[in-house]
Design an enzyme around this catalytic site. Structure first.
Site, PDB file in Angstrom:
ATOM      1  N   HIS A 231       4.659  -7.592   0.575  1.00  0.00           N
ATOM      2  CA  HIS A 231       4.509  -6.462   1.502  1.00  0.00           C
ATOM      3  C   HIS A 231       3.238  -6.538   2.337  1.00  0.00           C
ATOM      4  CE1 HIS A 231       1.970  -5.011  -1.783  1.00  0.00           C
ATOM      5  NE2 HIS A 231       1.469  -4.122  -0.939  1.00  0.00           N
TER       6      HIS A 231
ATOM      7  N   LYS B 285      -1.501  -9.177   6.303  1.00  0.00           N
ATOM      8  CA  LYS B 285      -2.970  -9.113   6.321  1.00  0.00           C
ATOM      9  C   LYS B 285      -3.595 -10.478   6.581  1.00  0.00           C
ATOM     10  CE  LYS B 285      -3.602  -4.954   3.530  1.00  0.00           C
ATOM     11  NZ  LYS B 285      -4.099  -4.367   2.262  1.00  0.00           N
TER      12      LYS B 285
ATOM     13  N   HIS C 243      -0.850  -4.814  10.358  1.00  0.00           N
ATOM     14  CA  HIS C 243      -0.407  -5.782   9.349  1.00  0.00           C
ATOM     15  C   HIS C 243       1.055  -5.634   8.904  1.00  0.00           C
ATOM     16  CE1 HIS C 243      -1.339  -2.791   6.107  1.00  0.00           C
ATOM     17  NE2 HIS C 243      -0.475  -3.493   5.408  1.00  0.00           N
TER      18      HIS C 243
ATOM     19  N   HIS D 201       6.400   0.000   5.097  1.00  0.00           N
ATOM     20  CA  HIS D 201       5.844   0.494   3.826  1.00  0.00           C
ATOM     21  C   HIS D 201       4.612   1.387   4.014  1.00  0.00           C
ATOM     22  CE1 HIS D 201       3.135  -3.048   4.201  1.00  0.00           C
ATOM     23  NE2 HIS D 201       2.326  -2.393   3.382  1.00  0.00           N
ATOM     24  N   HIS D 202       4.158   1.559   5.252  1.00  0.00           N
ATOM     25  CA  HIS D 202       3.067   2.510   5.514  1.00  0.00           C
ATOM     26  C   HIS D 202       3.541   3.721   6.325  1.00  0.00           C
ATOM     27  CE1 HIS D 202      -0.538   0.884   3.707  1.00  0.00           C
ATOM     28  NE2 HIS D 202      -0.189  -0.336   4.115  1.00  0.00           N
TER      29      HIS D 202
ATOM     30  N   ASP E  31       2.462   1.183  -3.503  1.00  0.00           N
ATOM     31  CA  ASP E  31       1.260   0.613  -2.892  1.00  0.00           C
ATOM     32  C   ASP E  31       0.081   1.573  -3.046  1.00  0.00           C
ATOM     33  OD1 ASP E  31      -0.251  -1.215  -1.393  1.00  0.00           O
ATOM     34  OD2 ASP E  31       0.269  -0.238   0.491  1.00  0.00           O
TER      35      ASP E  31
END
Length: 345
Positions: A208, A212, A237, A261-262, A290
């Site tokens: 995930h 980065k 990212h 996922h953010h 996360d």
């Protein structure tokens, strides 16, 4: 000629019994298996009961449906069965139309039996070559896909190793991706997700944060709060991760989990500002996993939060940052999740 005919079954369709019998006898002598039908409808019944018929020799004009109509049915229902049309009427236009509709040959009555046999042999030989070519192409496509899958798997394994190496570069995030994967799977079990979805969660959790790699290391390892410009860079990212994975991950659901996922339940997340159930379920699960691992891991600017404190924070953010249903599943599975995570440390 012998090697082809010994293996083939021929159906003779004609409303005249004498014609059927003559062809049957000649074909049997030559080593063919032979079946008979007196009409187009009877021929279709015979085909239903005998899936191995390789060739049909059919009269054109019969009581009821014609040989041309039978040809259309055969091409639709039994595309691997070859067909020869025979008729007492010599009509060039009819012959051309038969060939257009897929007949291998067009014979004119009265015909010489040797000519019929030669036409049958040519039709069966062409059919055999077509089937062999199709099987070869299928085998080749299967082999190509197998090799492509091996290459994709190899690349994915390399990317996963790279993700773990990225975690390991910073002592504070070592093992983060693997723990996120464990937490996400634990939530998925509580939500009773299908096995295929669980596997997607496991894979997405492992990679995930791969995006980065494209973020300046000074931003990644900054001990304090990020300024607006740095924050904007950091928020790239998830989308970068999706682009890195696209060449080797065919599953769009896995890519969506990585990209989103953010995102937040209230629409204040990034990169797409998705809201509520508009966020893929896997991404909602990864978001909580996360965050939980980040809170319970030490950072240069703070100590690790306790599991109880982190759980309370997650509960507080249900309905704003997190999907309430995912929060409830996490709470129910928390003990099992935390024990599983310990095994990865």
């Amino acid at each position: 000629m012998e090697s082809t005919k010994a293996k083939e079954t021929v159906l003779v369709v004609d409303d005249e019994p004498i014609v059927r019998r003559l062809l049957h006898q000649k074909l049997a002598i030559e080593g063919y298996a032979c079946l008979e039908a007196g009409s187009a409808d009877e021929a279709l019944d015979v085909l239903k009961r005998n899936a191995d018929i390789a060739l049909i020799v059919s009269d054109m004009k019969m009581p009821g449906r014609t040989g041309m109509e039978l040809l259309g049915d055969v091409k639709n229902l039994y595309p691997d069965t070859a067909m020869i049309i025979a008729t007492a009427v010599t009509e060039t236009a009819t012959a051309i139309e038969c060939m257009k509709q897929g007949a291998y040959d067009y014979l004119t009555k009265p015909f010489k039996l040797d000519e019929v046999l030669f036409s049958i042999w040519r039709a069966l030989d062409k059919r055999r070559l077509q089937l062999e070519n199709r099987e070869y192409r299928h085998d080749l496509e299967t082999k190509v896909e197998y090799q492509a899958q091996k290459i994709r798997s190899s690349f994915f394994n390399a990317i996963t190793s790279l993700a773990y190496a990225l975690d390991a570069k910073d002592g504070y995030t070592a093992g983060h991706s693997e723990r996120v994967s464990e937490i996400a799977v634990g939530i998925g079990i509580e939500l009773e997700l299908p096995q295929a979805e669980m596997e997607r969660l496991r894979l997405a959790g492992k990679v995930h944060d791969i995006g980065k790699i494209g973020i300046d290391s000074t931003i990644l390892h900054k001990p304090g709060a990020l300024d607006p410009e740095e924050r904007a860079e950091m928020e790239r990212h998830p989308a970068v991760g999706e682009r890195i994975l696209q060449p080797v991950v065919e599953d769009e659901a896995v890519l969506a989990m990585v990209r989103n996922h953010h995102e937040r339940w209230d629409g204040q997340g990034y990169p797409d500002r998705l809201v509520g159930e508009g966020i893929p379920l896997g991404a909602r699960i990864l978001a909580l996993a996360d965050t939980f691992d980040a809170m319970t891991s030490a950072r240069p600017y703070r100590t690790a939060m306790t599991v109880d404190f982190a759980t309370c924070e997650i509960e507080r953010c249900a309905g704003s940052q997190f999907d309430p249903a995912v929060v409830n599943a996490f709470k129910k599975a928390r003990q099992v999740i935390t024990e599983a995570v310990k095994l990865t440390e």
